[in-house]
Each structure stands twice: as structure tokens, then as C-alpha cells.
Motif scaffolding. Sequence first.
Motif, PDB file in Angstrom:
ATOM      1  N   TYR A   1      -9.354  -1.977   1.286  1.00  0.00           N
ATOM      2  CA  TYR A   1      -8.417  -3.054   0.956  1.00  0.00           C
ATOM      3  C   TYR A   1      -8.994  -3.947  -0.138  1.00  0.00           C
ATOM      4  N   TYR A   2     -10.241  -4.384   0.044  1.00  0.00           N
ATOM      5  CA  TYR A   2     -10.824  -5.304  -0.945  1.00  0.00           C
ATOM      6  C   TYR A   2     -11.122  -4.610  -2.270  1.00  0.00           C
ATOM      7  N   GLU A   3     -11.433  -3.322  -2.211  1.00  0.00           N
ATOM      8  CA  GLU A   3     -11.757  -2.620  -3.456  1.00  0.00           C
ATOM      9  C   GLU A   3     -10.516  -2.231  -4.255  1.00  0.00           C
ATOM     10  N   GLU A   4      -9.387  -2.038  -3.546  1.00  0.00           N
ATOM     11  CA  GLU A   4      -8.248  -1.433  -4.245  1.00  0.00           C
ATOM     12  C   GLU A   4      -6.996  -2.288  -4.331  1.00  0.00           C
TER      13      GLU A   4
ATOM     14  N   THR B   1     -13.037  -9.121  13.703  1.00  0.00           N
ATOM     15  CA  THR B   1     -12.883 -10.471  14.257  1.00  0.00           C
ATOM     16  C   THR B   1     -11.841 -11.221  13.432  1.00  0.00           C
ATOM     17  N   GLY B   2     -11.305 -12.279  14.028  1.00  0.00           N
ATOM     18  CA  GLY B   2     -10.396 -13.157  13.285  1.00  0.00           C
ATOM     19  C   GLY B   2      -8.978 -12.648  13.167  1.00  0.00           C
ATOM     20  N   ILE B   3      -8.624 -11.635  13.960  1.00  0.00           N
ATOM     21  CA  ILE B   3      -7.246 -11.129  13.923  1.00  0.00           C
ATOM     22  C   ILE B   3      -6.830 -10.714  15.325  1.00  0.00           C
TER      23      ILE B   3
ATOM     24  N   ALA C   1      -6.668  -8.344   5.243  1.00  0.00           N
ATOM     25  CA  ALA C   1      -7.600  -7.215   5.381  1.00  0.00           C
ATOM     26  C   ALA C   1      -7.818  -6.860   6.853  1.00  0.00           C
ATOM     27  N   ASP C   2      -7.948  -7.878   7.686  1.00  0.00           N
ATOM     28  CA  ASP C   2      -8.273  -7.600   9.083  1.00  0.00           C
ATOM     29  C   ASP C   2      -7.053  -7.144   9.879  1.00  0.00           C
TER      30      ASP C   2
END
Length: 412
Positions: free
Chosen positions: A52-55, A237-239, A287-288
Motif C-alpha cells: 500500500y505505502y509503496e504503490e 494495530t490501530g484498526i 493501510a491498516d
Amino acid sequence: MSTGVRKEFDVSAIRAEFPALSRSVYGKPLVYLDNAATSQKPRCVIDAITRYYEEINSNVHRGVHKLSQDATHAYEGARETMQRFINARSPKEVIWVRGTTEAVNLVAQTYGRSHVGAGDAVVITAMEHHSNIVPWQMLCEEKGAELRVAPMNEAGELDLEGYQALLTDEVKIVAAPHVSNALGTVNPVQRMIALAHERGIPVLLDGAQAAPHLEVDVQDLDCDFYTVSGHKMFGPTGIGVLYGKEALLDGMPPWHGGGDMIRSVTFEKTEYNDLPHKFEAGTPNIADAIGLAVAADYMTKLGLDRIAKWEHELLAYGTELLSGLEGLKIIGTAAEKASVISFLIDGIHPHDAGTVLDREGIAIRVGHHCAQPVMDFYGIPATSRASMAFYNTREDLDALAAGIVKVQELFG
Ligand code: 7TS
């Protein structure tokens, strides 16, 4: 292949997909038995977040550009995956939250504040995690309402008659754990919901400890709200997810105000967005959410029935093994349990036990497990708790038992 359908429940192949499980701690192979606090993550989840972060990293619901469209597609696709995972009727019933704590606070602050008034009551149980106590306590204090606690027996099983006796006309909502984190008890939630519904009372189930172990079908349960913490079910975490029946969510006021939860804003008046966005103010944890959906798919492919079967075997094995140790007492002996074993060792404080076990590479949780009233019920300050996931093995439990003997030798 990390996500292929397997014919057999091959624990060593499954373990190989969780990078953290192959690390060592103090030169010893890690024995991870703290899954009720949080679970380890499979490679496919870690990769999905990286990808997700790369693309496609960008903001959702806003952009005309390609990255934003791809991110929105993946984020809303993840919601649909979670909808299928808990069998909600519609993605509108799936609200992204940080986890169970936020989900319970959301319901207390929206449904609760608009339905609970002075003289009304909220029913919880004797075996709650603090996150299903404090938000209701805050609400009851604000409104002048009563917090009623359904009793449990010595084994840590809900007293259904005692529960039923609390369900009077004053009760505006019931909130209960599907599975207890400190004791492992699986509650008779279908019966609890039916009894509440006979009186027109909605029920919130705290599913933090259920979703990692059991097949959750919110339509079959007929619960009104259900909460999931992603990090306990092999996601980030966080989701997490708050499920709510659409008619209830529709009738609730929003909680946080801001971007994305609005249709139009003027200084005079704001029109709120439709479900599920009405409850999702601001840039979400994109992302999460995507990572959590990959975790859910991973569990589905392993097979929830096979996960439950394997964990049942582990629980039975571990219970027998630990019961056989002299001076060890298991706290939480309900007939229906998920894979949690809380225990006390005669004359040894759980923190001392946990510290020695840690040096052996064995991770358990010691303390009150954010369930102080459960500890008070048993008249103890803390327990040691081993909590298993589908990637644990009998060897992990053998290591725990050997570690406990070592603790006893050191402190005995
Ligand atoms: N409800 C239950 C039953 C839980 O076990 C937990 C976390 C929560 C709610 C809160 O979930 P969160 O994801 O919002 O933090 N339980 C534990 C535990 O047993 N050890 O560490 C956290």
C-alpha cells in the motif's frame, strides 16, 4: 504459497508464515503465548501494508487521480471483506474504528447518550475488560443512570438467571463480552441476546477475544452491535470494526465531526454523510484497514472451523498439563472456553513467574489483564495468563510447563 487453501492444518507451515515466530529471545526460541494481548502477523499482512505505502499511498474519497482511486477501491474493498467475515448484511454496517475500545466508546457516546437518561440502566457483566466498563460508567455518571452487573459463578460462567433478573424496563442497552479475556469463558450470547430482545433491549457484544478464535456471524447472533480488534486477529494495530444494524446506526447521531463524515457544510448547518462514512471523520487508517482484510481472508482460508478445532485441542492439552503441576491453580474453568489459561502458582507472584518465564523465551501476560473486577471477584491481585492462537503447538505448552517448574524451583 501464503494464501492458498490448505487440505491439512499444517501448523509448522503456518508458523513459517509468521516472521516473528521464528525469532529468538535471550538466545532461546520464542514461545509466544500472549495472543489475547495481541497476535503476531503473517507475512501476507505485512506485505499488503508495505505494498500500500509503496504503490497506492494517497487519501481516500477525495482524489480524481489514479492513486486515490486505487486507494479508495482497496479501502472500500477491505470493508466488504470484513462485511463477509462477520456476515453483516451490508458494508454500511461496517464502521472502521481503532479497535474495540473505540467501538464501545462510539456506541456509548452516540446510541448511549441519545437513549439512556436519568433513572435508566445499562447492563454489563462481572467478567468485562475495562473497555466495556468505563465508557458505560462515564455515560451513567453523566446521565444519572445505573450500571448493573450480571453475576458469574466461581468457574467464571455467566449466571443467566441473575442476568435475566436485571433486564427490567429501565435497561436501555446490554453490553457483554462474547469471550472473556481474563478467563477465556465463551458466553451464552445467543441466549443473552434473545432474553434482552424479548424486552426490546439492544445488545452490544465485545468480540475482541472472539473474532480471533470463533466464526462470527452477526446475523445469526442477531446482536445489535459487535466489536472487533484487528490486532488480536492477526491484523495490524490501530484498526478494528464496529458492526451495527443499519437501522440503529442510521438513527444514531454522529460522534466525531470533521471531513468525510459530512455531505455539506455551511457555518449555519452541516448535513451528515450516509453510512458508514457518517461515523468516520477525518483521514482514516487506510493501510491498516487493507491489512486487516488480508488477515481476515487469511483466517477464512485456514478455515474457522479448523482453527477452533486445533485451539480446542491445545486448550485441552494445556489445561491437563498445567492442572497436573503441583501448586498450580487454574482461574476460569467454564465448560465453554476459548484458548486462554489463567493460573496462579502457590506462593509465587505472577510478576515473578512472568519474569523468569521471559528469560526462558516464553511470553505470557501477568497482571490484572485490564479486568480488575474479575481479580476482585476471586480476591487476587493478578494472574499469569497463557493465551494461544492457531499457530501455537503442544511443544509451546510443554515449554511453558517446564518453565513453570523452573519458576517453582527458583522461588520454592
Ligand atoms: N475487550 C476485550 C475482551 C479485550 O480482551 C480487549 C483487549 C479489549 C476489549 C480492548 O481491545 P483494544 O483492541 O481496543 O485494546 N485485551 C487485552 C488483553 O487481554 N491483554 O491486553 C489487551
